[in-house]
Design a protein around this motif. Structure first.
Motif, PDB file in Angstrom:
ATOM      1  N   MET A  50       0.861  -1.178   0.000  1.00  0.00           N
ATOM      2  CA  MET A  50       0.000   0.000   0.000  1.00  0.00           C
ATOM      3  C   MET A  50       0.900   1.231   0.000  1.00  0.00           C
ATOM      4  O   MET A  50       1.841   1.325   0.768  1.00  0.00           O
ATOM      5  CB  MET A  50      -0.888  -0.019   1.248  1.00  0.00           C
ATOM      6  N   GLY A  51       0.574   2.177  -0.851  1.00  0.00           N
ATOM      7  CA  GLY A  51       1.358   3.398  -0.935  1.00  0.00           C
ATOM      8  C   GLY A  51       0.632   4.582  -0.331  1.00  0.00           C
ATOM      9  O   GLY A  51      -0.515   4.472   0.128  1.00  0.00           O
ATOM     10  N   LEU A  52       1.290   5.719  -0.340  1.00  0.00           N
ATOM     11  CA  LEU A  52       0.688   6.926   0.219  1.00  0.00           C
ATOM     12  C   LEU A  52      -0.569   7.353  -0.539  1.00  0.00           C
ATOM     13  O   LEU A  52      -1.502   7.884   0.049  1.00  0.00           O
ATOM     14  CB  LEU A  52       1.710   8.062   0.232  1.00  0.00           C
ATOM     15  N   GLY A  53      -0.602   7.099  -1.849  1.00  0.00           N
ATOM     16  CA  GLY A  53      -1.786   7.444  -2.634  1.00  0.00           C
ATOM     17  C   GLY A  53      -3.020   6.728  -2.117  1.00  0.00           C
ATOM     18  O   GLY A  53      -4.112   7.308  -2.035  1.00  0.00           O
ATOM     19  N   THR A  54      -2.858   5.461  -1.764  1.00  0.00           N
ATOM     20  CA  THR A  54      -3.974   4.694  -1.205  1.00  0.00           C
ATOM     21  C   THR A  54      -4.403   5.278   0.136  1.00  0.00           C
ATOM     22  O   THR A  54      -5.607   5.413   0.403  1.00  0.00           O
ATOM     23  CB  THR A  54      -3.569   3.215  -1.031  1.00  0.00           C
ATOM     24  N   CYS A  55      -3.441   5.643   0.963  1.00  0.00           N
ATOM     25  CA  CYS A  55      -3.757   6.254   2.259  1.00  0.00           C
ATOM     26  C   CYS A  55      -4.555   7.535   2.066  1.00  0.00           C
ATOM     27  O   CYS A  55      -5.529   7.786   2.795  1.00  0.00           O
ATOM     28  CB  CYS A  55      -2.474   6.557   3.029  1.00  0.00           C
ATOM     29  N   ILE A  56      -4.173   8.320   1.087  1.00  0.00           N
ATOM     30  CA  ILE A  56      -4.865   9.578   0.816  1.00  0.00           C
ATOM     31  C   ILE A  56      -6.308   9.312   0.402  1.00  0.00           C
ATOM     32  O   ILE A  56      -7.222  10.031   0.818  1.00  0.00           O
ATOM     33  CB  ILE A  56      -4.103  10.391  -0.253  1.00  0.00           C
ATOM     34  N   GLU A  57      -6.536   8.261  -0.381  1.00  0.00           N
ATOM     35  CA  GLU A  57      -7.900   7.921  -0.795  1.00  0.00           C
ATOM     36  C   GLU A  57      -8.770   7.579   0.418  1.00  0.00           C
ATOM     37  O   GLU A  57      -9.930   8.009   0.503  1.00  0.00           O
ATOM     38  CB  GLU A  57      -7.882   6.747  -1.769  1.00  0.00           C
ATOM     39  N   TYR A  58      -8.239   6.813   1.347  1.00  0.00           N
ATOM     40  CA  TYR A  58      -8.993   6.457   2.553  1.00  0.00           C
ATOM     41  C   TYR A  58      -9.247   7.694   3.416  1.00  0.00           C
ATOM     42  O   TYR A  58     -10.334   7.873   3.963  1.00  0.00           O
ATOM     43  CB  TYR A  58      -8.258   5.380   3.356  1.00  0.00           C
ATOM     44  N   ASP A  59      -8.242   8.543   3.531  1.00  0.00           N
ATOM     45  CA  ASP A  59      -8.404   9.776   4.300  1.00  0.00           C
ATOM     46  C   ASP A  59      -9.464  10.673   3.671  1.00  0.00           C
ATOM     47  O   ASP A  59     -10.279  11.275   4.378  1.00  0.00           O
ATOM     48  CB  ASP A  59      -7.081  10.546   4.393  1.00  0.00           C
ATOM     49  N   ALA A  60      -9.468  10.753   2.339  1.00  0.00           N
ATOM     50  CA  ALA A  60     -10.457  11.588   1.646  1.00  0.00           C
ATOM     51  C   ALA A  60     -11.862  11.051   1.864  1.00  0.00           C
ATOM     52  O   ALA A  60     -12.804  11.831   2.060  1.00  0.00           O
ATOM     53  CB  ALA A  60     -10.132  11.652   0.161  1.00  0.00           C
ATOM     54  N   ALA A  61     -12.024   9.732   1.840  1.00  0.00           N
ATOM     55  CA  ALA A  61     -13.349   9.147   2.085  1.00  0.00           C
ATOM     56  C   ALA A  61     -13.826   9.495   3.488  1.00  0.00           C
ATOM     57  O   ALA A  61     -14.989   9.862   3.688  1.00  0.00           O
ATOM     58  CB  ALA A  61     -13.298   7.625   1.898  1.00  0.00           C
ATOM     59  N   ALA A  62     -12.943   9.409   4.466  1.00  0.00           N
ATOM     60  CA  ALA A  62     -13.307   9.753   5.844  1.00  0.00           C
ATOM     61  C   ALA A  62     -13.645  11.235   5.951  1.00  0.00           C
ATOM     62  O   ALA A  62     -14.606  11.614   6.627  1.00  0.00           O
ATOM     63  CB  ALA A  62     -12.178   9.390   6.803  1.00  0.00           C
ATOM     64  N   ALA A  63     -12.888  12.065   5.271  1.00  0.00           N
ATOM     65  CA  ALA A  63     -13.146  13.509   5.301  1.00  0.00           C
ATOM     66  C   ALA A  63     -14.506  13.833   4.693  1.00  0.00           C
ATOM     67  O   ALA A  63     -15.162  14.795   5.102  1.00  0.00           O
ATOM     68  CB  ALA A  63     -12.048  14.263   4.563  1.00  0.00           C
ATOM     69  N   ASP A  64     -14.952  13.006   3.748  1.00  0.00           N
ATOM     70  CA  ASP A  64     -16.269  13.194   3.134  1.00  0.00           C
ATOM     71  C   ASP A  64     -17.390  12.584   3.967  1.00  0.00           C
ATOM     72  O   ASP A  64     -18.551  12.627   3.579  1.00  0.00           O
ATOM     73  CB  ASP A  64     -16.293  12.584   1.725  1.00  0.00           C
ATOM     74  N   GLY A  65     -17.051  11.968   5.098  1.00  0.00           N
ATOM     75  CA  GLY A  65     -18.072  11.439   5.999  1.00  0.00           C
ATOM     76  C   GLY A  65     -18.270   9.944   5.943  1.00  0.00           C
ATOM     77  O   GLY A  65     -19.085   9.404   6.688  1.00  0.00           O
TER      78      GLY A  65
END
Length: 75
Positions: free
Chosen positions: A1-16
């Protein structure tokens, strides 16, 4: 898993959306971060679920009080 994947999960959480969990692969720093992230999301989800239950209880109680108040007013 790379940082790009982490960012995707963080963005989903930020969207609720608190449901996705990061895959934990290996034992490096990213795996440790994913483990911590998943635990944090579990706690957030538990908190949100508790708030939703409390809101439902308060709403039901308020409806009961409103009905009782109407009954007393008509009496």
């Amino acid at each position: 898993m790379g940082l790009g994947t982490c960012i995707e999960y963080d963005a989903a959480a930020a969207d609720g959306d608190l449901s996705p969990r990061m895959p934990v692969v290996g034992k490096d720093e990213l795996a440790q971060m994913a483990t911590a992230y998943n635990a944090m999301m579990d706690r957030f989800q538990d908190t949100v679920d508790g708030i939703r239950r409390a809101v439902a209880e308060v709403t039901a109680s308020a409806g009961g009080l409103d009905q009782a108040s109407g009954t007393m007013t008509r009496a």
